[in-house]
Write a protein that holds these residues in place. Sequence first.
Motif, short mmCIF file in Angstrom:
data_model
loop_
_atom_site.label_atom_id
_atom_site.label_comp_id
_atom_site.label_asym_id
_atom_site.label_seq_id
_atom_site.Cartn_x
_atom_site.Cartn_y
_atom_site.Cartn_z
N GLN A 1 0.82 -1.20 0.00
CA GLN A 1 0.00 0.00 0.00
C GLN A 1 0.86 1.26 0.00
OE1 GLN A 1 -2.60 0.53 3.37
NE2 GLN A 1 -4.10 1.60 2.09
N VAL A 2 1.87 1.28 0.86
CA VAL A 2 2.80 2.40 0.94
C VAL A 2 4.22 1.86 0.90
CG1 VAL A 2 3.66 4.32 2.33
CG2 VAL A 2 1.21 3.84 2.23
N GLN A 3 5.04 2.50 0.11
CA GLN A 3 6.43 2.10 -0.01
C GLN A 3 7.35 3.27 0.29
OE1 GLN A 3 4.34 1.69 -3.02
NE2 GLN A 3 3.52 -0.06 -1.89
N LEU A 4 8.44 2.99 0.99
CA LEU A 4 9.45 3.99 1.27
C LEU A 4 10.75 3.55 0.62
CD1 LEU A 4 8.90 4.69 5.09
CD2 LEU A 4 7.75 5.73 3.13
N VAL A 5 11.35 4.44 -0.12
CA VAL A 5 12.61 4.15 -0.78
C VAL A 5 13.67 5.12 -0.27
CG1 VAL A 5 13.82 3.97 -2.97
CG2 VAL A 5 11.43 3.29 -2.82
N GLU A 6 14.69 4.57 0.37
CA GLU A 6 15.76 5.36 0.92
C GLU A 6 16.99 5.29 0.02
OE1 GLU A 6 14.88 4.06 5.54
OE2 GLU A 6 15.40 2.62 3.95
N SER A 7 17.78 6.34 0.08
CA SER A 7 19.02 6.37 -0.68
C SER A 7 19.98 7.36 -0.04
CB SER A 7 18.76 6.74 -2.14
OG SER A 7 18.23 8.05 -2.25
N GLY A 8 21.24 7.25 -0.41
CA GLY A 8 22.23 8.21 0.04
C GLY A 8 23.24 7.70 1.04
N GLY A 9 23.06 6.53 1.56
CA GLY A 9 24.01 5.99 2.52
C GLY A 9 25.33 5.63 1.86
N GLY A 10 26.34 5.45 2.68
CA GLY A 10 27.64 5.10 2.15
C GLY A 10 28.73 5.26 3.18
N LEU A 11 29.96 5.22 2.70
CA LEU A 11 31.14 5.34 3.54
C LEU A 11 31.76 6.71 3.36
CD1 LEU A 11 33.40 4.13 5.34
CD2 LEU A 11 34.46 3.30 3.22
N VAL A 12 31.96 7.41 4.47
CA VAL A 12 32.59 8.72 4.44
C VAL A 12 33.60 8.82 5.57
CG1 VAL A 12 30.62 9.88 3.38
CG2 VAL A 12 30.79 9.74 5.87
N GLN A 13 34.48 9.79 5.46
CA GLN A 13 35.47 10.04 6.49
C GLN A 13 34.93 11.01 7.53
OE1 GLN A 13 39.75 9.40 4.33
NE2 GLN A 13 38.85 11.44 4.16
N PRO A 14 35.45 10.97 8.73
CA PRO A 14 35.02 11.94 9.76
C PRO A 14 35.16 13.37 9.26
CG PRO A 14 36.32 10.22 10.75
CD PRO A 14 36.42 10.01 9.27
N GLY A 15 34.15 14.18 9.57
CA GLY A 15 34.15 15.56 9.15
C GLY A 15 33.47 15.81 7.82
N GLU A 16 33.23 14.77 7.07
CA GLU A 16 32.59 14.92 5.77
C GLU A 16 31.08 14.91 5.91
OE1 GLU A 16 36.02 13.17 2.80
OE2 GLU A 16 34.31 11.88 3.27
N SER A 17 30.40 15.08 4.79
CA SER A 17 28.95 15.20 4.78
C SER A 17 28.30 14.12 3.94
CB SER A 17 28.53 16.58 4.25
OG SER A 17 29.04 17.62 5.06
N LEU A 18 27.03 13.91 4.22
CA LEU A 18 26.25 12.94 3.49
C LEU A 18 24.80 13.40 3.51
CD1 LEU A 18 27.18 10.28 2.13
CD2 LEU A 18 26.34 9.07 4.13
N ARG A 19 24.09 13.11 2.45
CA ARG A 19 22.69 13.49 2.36
C ARG A 19 21.83 12.27 2.06
NH1 ARG A 19 19.04 16.09 -1.75
NH2 ARG A 19 17.71 17.60 -0.64
N LEU A 20 20.91 11.99 2.94
CA LEU A 20 19.99 10.88 2.76
C LEU A 20 18.65 11.38 2.24
CD1 LEU A 20 20.54 8.93 6.12
CD2 LEU A 20 21.86 8.78 3.99
N SER A 21 17.98 10.55 1.50
CA SER A 21 16.66 10.90 1.02
C SER A 21 15.73 9.70 1.17
CB SER A 21 16.70 11.35 -0.44
OG SER A 21 17.10 10.30 -1.30
N CYS A 22 14.46 9.99 1.30
CA CYS A 22 13.45 8.95 1.45
C CYS A 22 12.18 9.43 0.78
CB CYS A 22 13.20 8.65 2.93
SG CYS A 22 11.82 7.52 3.24
N ALA A 23 11.73 8.67 -0.18
CA ALA A 23 10.51 9.01 -0.91
C ALA A 23 9.41 8.01 -0.59
CB ALA A 23 10.79 9.04 -2.40
#
Length: 121
Positions: A1-23
């Motif tokens: 009925q409802v689906q959530l799709v996540e993306s944006g995860g990964g490996l980063v170094q300390p101090g860096e940035s990452l952006r996750l999304s969920c539709a």
Amino acid sequence: QVQLVESGGGLVQPGESLRLSCAASGSIFRVNAMAWYRQAPGKERELVARITRGGSTNYPDSVKGRFTISRDNAKNTVYLQMNSLKPEDTAVYYCNVNLLTTTYSDAVDYWGKGTLVTVSS
């Protein structure tokens, strides 16, 4: 009925940035709130950020000033901008959406499958 799709995860170094999304998609009548939770190995799942339909946000002290949650109500999408990442941020991040479906009048929570964020040098 409802689906959530996540993306944006990964490996980063300390101090860096990452952006996750969920539709969210499916039989959605109204989204009440969207949130991100995370769970590290051996730890309980904890709230990372929450945003209401009106735009009010909540963050725990551990991420305040570093993480920012935002949403696009028209797209039923929530984002999590993570800056100044630390090793302790390493966890599986889960999208959570509280919404009303087109078939029920009661609000229901839906969860994504999770996306892994690893912060390591």
